[in-house]
Enzyme design. Structure first.
Site, PDB file in Angstrom:
ATOM      1  N   SER A  11       0.834  -1.190   0.000  1.00  0.00           N
ATOM      2  CA  SER A  11       0.000   0.000   0.000  1.00  0.00           C
ATOM      3  C   SER A  11       0.866   1.235   0.000  1.00  0.00           C
ATOM      4  O   SER A  11       2.064   1.168   0.204  1.00  0.00           O
ATOM      5  CB  SER A  11      -0.886   0.005   1.253  1.00  0.00           C
ATOM      6  OG  SER A  11      -0.081  -0.042   2.408  1.00  0.00           O
ATOM      7  N   CYS A  12       0.249   2.360  -0.253  1.00  0.00           N
ATOM      8  CA  CYS A  12       0.862   3.674  -0.052  1.00  0.00           C
ATOM      9  C   CYS A  12      -0.282   4.658   0.143  1.00  0.00           C
ATOM     10  O   CYS A  12      -1.395   4.408  -0.319  1.00  0.00           O
ATOM     11  CB  CYS A  12       1.695   4.113  -1.257  1.00  0.00           C
ATOM     12  SG  CYS A  12       3.383   3.457  -1.313  1.00  0.00           S
ATOM     13  N   ASP A  13      -0.009   5.741   0.819  1.00  0.00           N
ATOM     14  CA  ASP A  13      -1.012   6.782   0.991  1.00  0.00           C
ATOM     15  C   ASP A  13      -0.353   8.146   0.873  1.00  0.00           C
ATOM     16  O   ASP A  13       0.709   8.381   1.463  1.00  0.00           O
ATOM     17  CB  ASP A  13      -1.691   6.660   2.359  1.00  0.00           C
ATOM     18  CG  ASP A  13      -2.603   5.449   2.445  1.00  0.00           C
ATOM     19  OD1 ASP A  13      -3.759   5.557   2.009  1.00  0.00           O
ATOM     20  OD2 ASP A  13      -2.148   4.398   2.933  1.00  0.00           O
TER      21      ASP A  13
END
Length: 426
Positions: A11-13
């Site tokens: 994931s990344c945000d």
């Protein structure tokens, strides 16, 4: 074709806040880089440079045409590659990228990585809008492709980008060489491993809609939604998880709307309950960044980097672009030249030790915190105190109640790293 989307978590945000969501007349940018948990992320600075006409630049896998002048940049990047997960330049432009999977198939052919495009956008764009033009023109010319992990089995994805400067932000979402972009002039916005641009498209690839029609993804009738047309019909597990993080990020931004500060974004990036701060068996948040971009052009932009995993147990350290920045070798990984596994064919047949000094010391501290509850509390308080002092000093600097001499500004990030290492050795 390699499996582009294996079942392990990743994931990344990315987050951005503009007035009136920000507490002050500031644009605030933040990103978590969520990568394989044993991957080392380094922080590197490159000064502005002039280049000979006709020169080439070697990116992670391919060469591209160089420009005559590149801007000074600071980057947080997986130590094995040329590009970056996130960074900023001397003009107050910040960029972060995230992996995404769409109806457009990924391929194993090596081209530009999304992380290469982050660095190229920062080196060549003097505003967020100009960086959008840099990234999209390079994407159309060279394409995107190649493995995004330091492993023999290819791991491939396309990219979305969040770009910001002192006045506005942009989201760019891609599918192969095709793209759509959305300008954000106010409020808060986040992105998270999925398409999010619907019908509100500010600019797009000239052939985007025709391509969608030719593939049978869009009838040509009614409003064109990039999200609806290019999203996978059946989302893989990782993208379903990204929806939950995206919604949690939206809620946290909304909860603090009108009061968002650098500390707010740091807290959001450290939030494990939402999944935004990743700590799983295979992946974790390996580096984090928060930038404060004052809308007053006379005030400096301040960029905070951890250079270590897990922002909830790391220290954000400030950096300001000034002449003669002091080299901070403690957060730069060893280099291996032509013997680097990324340079030898076939690639990634062995692993090398890329740990930098701060990473090593930080890992020892995390091990101690995991083993001893008393030490965990003691060390956590020491880190929080240092963090508060750094944030308070930078607030006062922007308010004009605190000044630093030119050499102190040049030493700022270096001194913070040295102090952090000393704290860990106590």
């Amino acid at each position: 074709m390699a499996d582009p989307c294996p079942c392990g978590p990743s994931s990344c945000d990315c987050f951005v806040s503009l007035p009136p969501a920000s507490a002050a007349r500031e644009v605030i940018f933040g990103k978590n880089s969520d990568r394989p948990r044993d991957e080392v992320q380094e922080v590197v600075y490159f000064p502005a440079r002039s280049h000979a006409k006709g020169a080439k630049v070697q990116c992670t896998y391919i060469e591209v045409d160089q420009v005559e002048k590149t801007h000074a940049v600071i980057l947080s990047r997986p130590a094995w590659l040329w590009g970056a997960e996130m960074g900023a330049n001397e003009h107050g432009v910040c960029i972060g990228n995230e992996g995404v999977w769409t109806k457009e198939l990924v391929a194993e052919e090596e081209a530009l990585l999304g992380m290469d495009l982050v660095r190229l956008g920062l080196e060549r764009g003097s505003s967020a809008q100009e960086a959008v033009q840099v990234i999209t023109s390079l994407l159309e010319r060279y394409g995107q492709g190649g493995s995004c992990k330091e492993e023999p089995t290819p791991f491939i994805y396309h990219n979305t980008f969040l770009l910001a400067d002192r006045t506005e932000a942009w989201v760019v979402e891609t599918a192969g060489r095709f793209w759509a972009a959305q300008r954000i002039r106010e409020g808060a916005r986040n992105i998270s491993n999925q398409l999010s641009i619907g019908t509100d498209i500010t600019s797009e690839h000239a052939g985007l809609r025709q391509h969608a029609r030719e593939q049978g993804w869009w009838s040509g009738q009614g409003a064109f939604s990039f999200l609806e047309v290019f999203s996978l019909t059946h989302q893989p597990v990782r993208m379903e998880a990204a929806k939950a993080r995206y919604c949690a990020g939206q809620q946290l931004l909304h909860q603090h709307s009108g009061q968002i500060t650098a500390e707010t974004i740091m807290t959001i990036l450290s939030d494990k309950a939402s999944g935004i701060c990743v700590d799983s068996e295979g992946f974790c948040t390996t580096g984090s960044m928060v930038s404060v971009l004052p809308q007053d052009p006379h005030l400096p932009c301040i960029h905070f980097f951890t250079a270590t995993p897990d922002p909830s147990r790391s220290i954000f350290k400030p950096f300001i672009f000034v002449p003669n920045v002091t080299f901070f070798h403690q957060v730069q990984s060893p280099t291996f030249g032509d013997k680097d596994p990324v340079r030898q064919m076939p690639r990634f047949q062995r692993r090398v030790d890329r740990r930098h000094n701060l990473y090593r010391e930080h890992q020892l501290v995390l091990d101690t915190m995991d083993r001893n509850e008393h030490e965990r509390q003691r060390l956590q308080e020491i880190m929080r105190k240092f963090q508060r002092q750094a944030l308070e000093a930078m607030k006062n600097l922007l308010a004009g109640s605190f000044t630093l001499k030119p050499q102190e500004l040049a030493d700022l990030f270096y001194d913070c790293v040295v102090t952090e290492i000393k704290l860990y050795k106590q």
